[in-house]
Design an enzyme around this catalytic site. Structure first.
Site, PDB file in Angstrom:
ATOM      1  N   ARG A   1       8.430   0.953  -0.201  1.00 13.43           N
ATOM      2  CA  ARG A   1       7.166   1.461   0.327  1.00 13.43           C
ATOM      3  C   ARG A   1       6.941   0.969   1.760  1.00 13.43           C
ATOM      4  O   ARG A   1       6.958  -0.226   2.025  1.00 13.43           O
ATOM      5  CB  ARG A   1       6.016   1.016  -0.582  1.00 13.43           C
ATOM      6  CG  ARG A   1       4.670   1.615  -0.229  1.00 13.43           C
ATOM      7  CD  ARG A   1       3.697   1.458  -1.372  1.00 13.43           C
ATOM      8  NE  ARG A   1       3.484   0.076  -1.760  1.00 13.43           N
ATOM      9  CZ  ARG A   1       2.872  -0.289  -2.888  1.00 13.43           C
ATOM     10  NH1 ARG A   1       2.448   0.625  -3.732  1.00 13.43           N
ATOM     11  NH2 ARG A   1       2.699  -1.569  -3.160  1.00 13.43           N
TER      12      ARG A   1
ATOM     13  N   ARG B   1       4.470  -3.993   4.388  1.00  7.65           N
ATOM     14  CA  ARG B   1       3.533  -5.091   4.179  1.00  7.65           C
ATOM     15  C   ARG B   1       4.278  -6.292   3.605  1.00  7.65           C
ATOM     16  O   ARG B   1       5.221  -6.141   2.831  1.00  7.65           O
ATOM     17  CB  ARG B   1       2.428  -4.678   3.211  1.00  7.65           C
ATOM     18  CG  ARG B   1       1.579  -3.529   3.684  1.00  7.65           C
ATOM     19  CD  ARG B   1       0.364  -3.348   2.783  1.00  7.65           C
ATOM     20  NE  ARG B   1       0.663  -3.597   1.372  1.00  7.65           N
ATOM     21  CZ  ARG B   1      -0.263  -3.663   0.425  1.00  7.65           C
ATOM     22  NH1 ARG B   1      -1.522  -3.523   0.717  1.00  7.65           N
ATOM     23  NH2 ARG B   1       0.090  -3.873  -0.830  1.00  7.65           N
TER      24      ARG B   1
ATOM     25  N   ARG C   1       4.486 -12.379  -7.289  1.00  4.25           N
ATOM     26  CA  ARG C   1       3.250 -11.830  -7.852  1.00  4.25           C
ATOM     27  C   ARG C   1       3.436 -11.474  -9.328  1.00  4.25           C
ATOM     28  O   ARG C   1       2.543 -11.714 -10.160  1.00  4.25           O
ATOM     29  CB  ARG C   1       2.835 -10.604  -7.033  1.00  4.25           C
ATOM     30  CG  ARG C   1       1.419 -10.141  -7.285  1.00  4.25           C
ATOM     31  CD  ARG C   1       0.901  -9.305  -6.125  1.00  4.25           C
ATOM     32  NE  ARG C   1       1.579  -8.027  -5.978  1.00  4.25           N
ATOM     33  CZ  ARG C   1       2.339  -7.710  -4.945  1.00  4.25           C
ATOM     34  NH1 ARG C   1       2.538  -8.575  -3.964  1.00  4.25           N
ATOM     35  NH2 ARG C   1       2.903  -6.520  -4.864  1.00  4.25           N
TER      36      ARG C   1
END
Length: 240
Positions: free
Chosen positions: A152, A185, A196
């Site tokens: 992404r 990002r 995460r």
């Protein structure tokens, strides 16, 4: 167990309203109080939308709910804001109160909760206030999620999102409309995603065990939402 609506009710519906008349509830007489659990990037949002669409549940997102209370300056929102402004996490008691109060407002309407609880103490407190009776747990391999997110890239100025695997830019590394450079990002880089996911797993496993012991949790394994969904749908229909 989920029940079908009475035939007379369905007969009175026009074709355009048929789906709206197919809301299901538990055969015990209790409404459907469902919870969906899944790691970031697991397709939880997609599956949630399909459950709401096909089973008539009201989607309640704890994140959206918190933002709404903060925006509207409600007593619970102001209390939460005081902790956030100080750089602290919102206490369980505040979050449970915020979510439980919203669920209670729905009365007899069936709902699907998303994003909460995240810890076992939260799950126990919520169960005492507004009990959950169906839990859908999405089990998507971490490597699948990492592969999905690492591709992404975004155009910062516009917020346009590209995915190198299934929605790539026309020119590698460039925004389609402006030609500006695309960026990734920090949170989307593989090492950040893995960290995460590991944090999510550590905090969520006790929550899953809590609901599993109550016999209301069902696991769904897969790598794509469109392949997981038929199993979720079949399971919910089996409760009909």
């Amino acid at each position: 167990m989920l029940t079908k609506p009475v035939t007379t009710s369905m007969m009175s519906c026009t074709k355009s309203l048929l789906k709206a008349c197919q809301t299901r509830s538990l055969t015990t007489g209790a409404k459907t109080s469902a919870l969906i659990i899944g790691a970031p990037g697991s397709g939880k949002g997609t599956i949630s939308n399909w459950i709401v669409r096909d089973f008539g549940l009201i989607h309640v997102s704890s994140g959206d709910l918190l933002r709404a209370h903060l925006r509207d300056g409600t007593p619970l929102g102001l209390e939460a804001k005081s902790f956030i402004a100080a750089g602290n996490l919102v206490p369980d008691s505040v979050m449970v109160g915020l979510v439980a109060s919203e669920l209670k407002k729905l009365g007899s309407k069936p709902w699907l909760l998303d994003g909460f609880p995240r810890t076992q103490p939260q799950a126990e407190a919520l169960q005492a206030e507004t009990p959950v009776n169906v839990v859908v747990n999405l089990c998507v391999p971490f490597e699948t999620i990492i592969d999905r997110i690492k591709d992404r890239w975004i155009h910062p100025a516009s917020g346009r999102v590209y995915n190198l695997a299934f929605q790539p830019p026309k020119v590698a590394g460039k925004d389609d409309e402006t030609g500006d450079d695309l960026v990734q990002r920090e949170d989307d880089k593989p090492e950040s995603v893995r960290n995460r996911l590991e944090v999510f797993q550590a905090s969520t496993e006790p929550v899953l065990e809590f609901y599993r012991k109550q016999g209301i949790l069902q696991d769904f394994h897969g790598t794509e939402s469109k392949k997981i969904w038929p199993h979720v749908e079949t399971y919910l229909k089996s409760l009909v």
